[in-house]
Write a protein that holds these residues in place. Structure first.
Motif, PDB file in Angstrom:
ATOM      1  N   SER A 186     -11.543  35.116  22.058  1.00  0.00           N
ATOM      2  CA  SER A 186     -11.930  33.711  21.943  1.00  0.00           C
ATOM      3  C   SER A 186     -13.435  33.566  22.069  1.00  0.00           C
ATOM      4  CB  SER A 186     -11.225  32.872  23.023  1.00  0.00           C
ATOM      5  OG  SER A 186      -9.836  32.843  22.819  1.00  0.00           O
ATOM      6  N   ARG A 187     -14.030  34.392  22.952  1.00  0.00           N
ATOM      7  CA  ARG A 187     -15.495  34.358  23.078  1.00  0.00           C
ATOM      8  C   ARG A 187     -16.157  34.749  21.766  1.00  0.00           C
ATOM      9  NH1 ARG A 187     -14.866  37.235  28.286  1.00  0.00           N
ATOM     10  NH2 ARG A 187     -14.949  35.696  29.959  1.00  0.00           N
ATOM     11  N   LEU A 188     -15.586  35.738  21.100  1.00  0.00           N
ATOM     12  CA  LEU A 188     -16.119  36.133  19.795  1.00  0.00           C
ATOM     13  C   LEU A 188     -16.007  34.973  18.810  1.00  0.00           C
ATOM     14  CD1 LEU A 188     -14.694  39.753  19.319  1.00  0.00           C
ATOM     15  CD2 LEU A 188     -17.077  39.132  19.718  1.00  0.00           C
ATOM     16  N   GLY A 189     -14.839  34.322  18.808  1.00  0.00           N
ATOM     17  CA  GLY A 189     -14.595  33.243  17.856  1.00  0.00           C
ATOM     18  C   GLY A 189     -15.447  32.013  18.094  1.00  0.00           C
ATOM     19  N   LEU A 190     -15.991  31.864  19.310  1.00  0.00           N
ATOM     20  CA  LEU A 190     -16.794  30.689  19.643  1.00  0.00           C
ATOM     21  C   LEU A 190     -18.222  31.087  20.021  1.00  0.00           C
ATOM     22  CD1 LEU A 190     -14.079  28.828  21.730  1.00  0.00           C
ATOM     23  CD2 LEU A 190     -14.967  28.119  19.503  1.00  0.00           C
ATOM     24  N   SER A 191     -18.674  32.193  19.480  1.00  0.00           N
ATOM     25  CA  SER A 191     -19.980  32.739  19.867  1.00  0.00           C
ATOM     26  C   SER A 191     -21.165  31.996  19.251  1.00  0.00           C
ATOM     27  CB  SER A 191     -20.073  34.222  19.493  1.00  0.00           C
ATOM     28  OG  SER A 191     -19.838  34.395  18.105  1.00  0.00           O
ATOM     29  N   SER A 192     -20.957  31.260  18.169  1.00  0.00           N
ATOM     30  CA  SER A 192     -22.078  30.564  17.529  1.00  0.00           C
ATOM     31  C   SER A 192     -22.069  29.078  17.884  1.00  0.00           C
ATOM     32  CB  SER A 192     -21.999  30.711  16.006  1.00  0.00           C
ATOM     33  OG  SER A 192     -20.928  29.936  15.482  1.00  0.00           O
ATOM     34  N   PRO A 193     -23.260  28.442  17.946  1.00  0.00           N
ATOM     35  CA  PRO A 193     -23.320  27.002  18.232  1.00  0.00           C
ATOM     36  C   PRO A 193     -22.544  26.177  17.213  1.00  0.00           C
ATOM     37  CG  PRO A 193     -25.495  28.009  18.455  1.00  0.00           C
ATOM     38  CD  PRO A 193     -24.606  29.047  17.843  1.00  0.00           C
ATOM     39  N   GLU A 194     -22.560  26.616  15.964  1.00  0.00           N
ATOM     40  CA  GLU A 194     -21.849  25.880  14.911  1.00  0.00           C
ATOM     41  C   GLU A 194     -20.343  25.891  15.167  1.00  0.00           C
ATOM     42  OE1 GLU A 194     -25.760  27.127  13.722  1.00  0.00           O
ATOM     43  OE2 GLU A 194     -24.024  28.342  14.337  1.00  0.00           O
ATOM     44  N   ARG A 195     -19.833  27.038  15.572  1.00  0.00           N
ATOM     45  CA  ARG A 195     -18.406  27.136  15.853  1.00  0.00           C
ATOM     46  C   ARG A 195     -18.035  26.281  17.063  1.00  0.00           C
ATOM     47  NH1 ARG A 195     -14.593  26.908  14.879  1.00  0.00           N
ATOM     48  NH2 ARG A 195     -13.477  28.293  16.304  1.00  0.00           N
ATOM     49  N   ARG A 196     -18.875  26.259  18.074  1.00  0.00           N
ATOM     50  CA  ARG A 196     -18.576  25.459  19.258  1.00  0.00           C
ATOM     51  C   ARG A 196     -18.592  23.970  18.928  1.00  0.00           C
ATOM     52  NH1 ARG A 196     -21.754  29.577  21.463  1.00  0.00           N
ATOM     53  NH2 ARG A 196     -23.629  28.318  21.753  1.00  0.00           N
ATOM     54  N   GLN A 197     -19.510  23.549  18.070  1.00  0.00           N
ATOM     55  CA  GLN A 197     -19.568  22.142  17.688  1.00  0.00           C
ATOM     56  C   GLN A 197     -18.327  21.747  16.898  1.00  0.00           C
ATOM     57  OE1 GLN A 197     -21.885  19.846  18.691  1.00  0.00           O
ATOM     58  NE2 GLN A 197     -20.401  18.435  17.798  1.00  0.00           N
ATOM     59  N   LYS A 198     -17.908  22.599  15.967  1.00  0.00           N
ATOM     60  CA  LYS A 198     -16.704  22.314  15.187  1.00  0.00           C
ATOM     61  C   LYS A 198     -15.475  22.301  16.091  1.00  0.00           C
ATOM     62  CE  LYS A 198     -14.172  21.612  11.589  1.00  0.00           C
ATOM     63  NZ  LYS A 198     -14.161  20.259  10.970  1.00  0.00           N
ATOM     64  N   SER A 199     -15.425  23.235  17.016  1.00  0.00           N
ATOM     65  CA  SER A 199     -14.332  23.284  17.974  1.00  0.00           C
ATOM     66  C   SER A 199     -14.268  21.989  18.782  1.00  0.00           C
ATOM     67  CB  SER A 199     -14.511  24.479  18.922  1.00  0.00           C
ATOM     68  OG  SER A 199     -13.682  24.371  20.058  1.00  0.00           O
ATOM     69  N   CYS A 200     -15.403  21.514  19.233  1.00  0.00           N
ATOM     70  CA  CYS A 200     -15.447  20.293  20.039  1.00  0.00           C
ATOM     71  C   CYS A 200     -14.937  19.089  19.242  1.00  0.00           C
ATOM     72  CB  CYS A 200     -16.878  20.046  20.520  1.00  0.00           C
ATOM     73  SG  CYS A 200     -17.009  18.738  21.753  1.00  0.00           S
ATOM     74  N   GLU A 201     -15.280  19.034  17.969  1.00  0.00           N
ATOM     75  CA  GLU A 201     -14.789  17.951  17.111  1.00  0.00           C
ATOM     76  C   GLU A 201     -13.267  17.992  17.012  1.00  0.00           C
ATOM     77  OE1 GLU A 201     -16.816  18.507  13.433  1.00  0.00           O
ATOM     78  OE2 GLU A 201     -18.792  18.010  14.246  1.00  0.00           O
ATOM     79  N   ASN A 202     -12.722  19.194  16.911  1.00  0.00           N
ATOM     80  CA  ASN A 202     -11.266  19.334  16.846  1.00  0.00           C
ATOM     81  C   ASN A 202     -10.597  18.919  18.156  1.00  0.00           C
ATOM     82  OD1 ASN A 202     -11.148  20.249  14.186  1.00  0.00           O
ATOM     83  ND2 ASN A 202     -11.427  22.388  14.785  1.00  0.00           N
TER      84      ASN A 202
END
Length: 246
Positions: A186-202
């Motif tokens: 999961s850390r790998l999957g959320l390692s970039s700021p862009e991924r974390r922002q998209k995750s937060c929107e979800n």
């Protein structure tokens, strides 16, 4: 078997959420050892394929080898170690295919928990989710060396809160174990700021569906959250594997 699963759940839950697990005094010696080793494994103080020495662990905790063996069996049931003949306990190294399988199972269970919570939610549940979403939004904007780890920790807390609030004890136990098995990925999957922002929107979308009682939509969004993390984690995991073998 159910008693063994309950003990395992308590130890794993204590590792991820010590404030909600009743403290180490509620655990047996074996569970306390399993809890601490699990925390070290999921936080990468041990690497995949590292060997956990019974003698070294017993000396470290000043206990006989009996409780250590039981702790290692707890970790084996959780999928965090593999006990091999003549080699002892080895920290599990999941293949790309195994990582995908575990994420797929977690997606289904997370979706089920979200759907059930949307159908049974209380005002207190909604307040809890809104509070955690507010914290997640702050962490999604955070930068620095601990930004990804802090965000993933909050995601774990969020996901476990939903499964716990769903009221399904067995589902909550299984989700807890799967979070342990997939935490590194999961850390790998959320390692970039862009991924974390998209995750937060979800996550914001998921909270809205739950608050409005939209069970089917909540289930679909919860599954999408896990599946997107899986896709990015596997992509980076393949890159790691190729670099190691190349």
């Amino acid at each position: 078997m159910y008693q063994q699963t309950t003990a395992l759940h308590r130890a794993m839950l204590a590792s991820l959420r010590p404030s909600l697990a009743g403290g180490s005094e509620a655990l047996s010696i074996s569970e306390q050892i399993a809890m601490q080793l699990a925390d070290e494994i999921v936080n990468e103080k041990y690497n995949p394929n590292d060997r956990l020495q019974e003698i070294g662990i017993s000396e470290r905790y000043k206990v006989s080898r009996g409780p250590v063996r039981e702790a290692l069996r707890i970790l084996e049931n959780a999928g965090l170690v593999t006990i091999a003949p003549r080699r002892g306990a080895i920290v599990t190294q999941l293949s790309v295919e195994e990582v995908a399988d575990v994420f797929d199972i977690r997606a289904v269970l997370s979706g089920l928990g979200a759907r059930r919570l949307a159908e049974t939610r209380s005002k207190d549940d909604i307040k809890m989710l809104e509070r955690q979403l507010s914290e997640l939004k702050k962490l999604a904007k955070k930068s620095g060396s601990t930004a990804a780890a802090d965000y993933v920790h909050a995601v774990v807390e969020f996901g476990l809160s939903i499964s716990e609030a769903s009221g399904n004890t067995r589902l909550n136990s299984l989700v807890t174990l799967l979070f342990h098995q997939t935490l590194r990925y999961s850390r790998l999957g959320l390692s970039s700021p862009e991924r974390r922002q998209k995750s937060c929107e979800n996550w914001a979308e998921l909270v809205d569906h739950i608050a409005q009682g939209r069970g089917e939509a909540a289930e679909q969004t919860a599954r999408r959250l896990v599946e997107q993390s899986k896709v990015h984690a596997i992509h980076l995991l393949k890159e790691e594997t190729d670099a190691a073998t190349g």
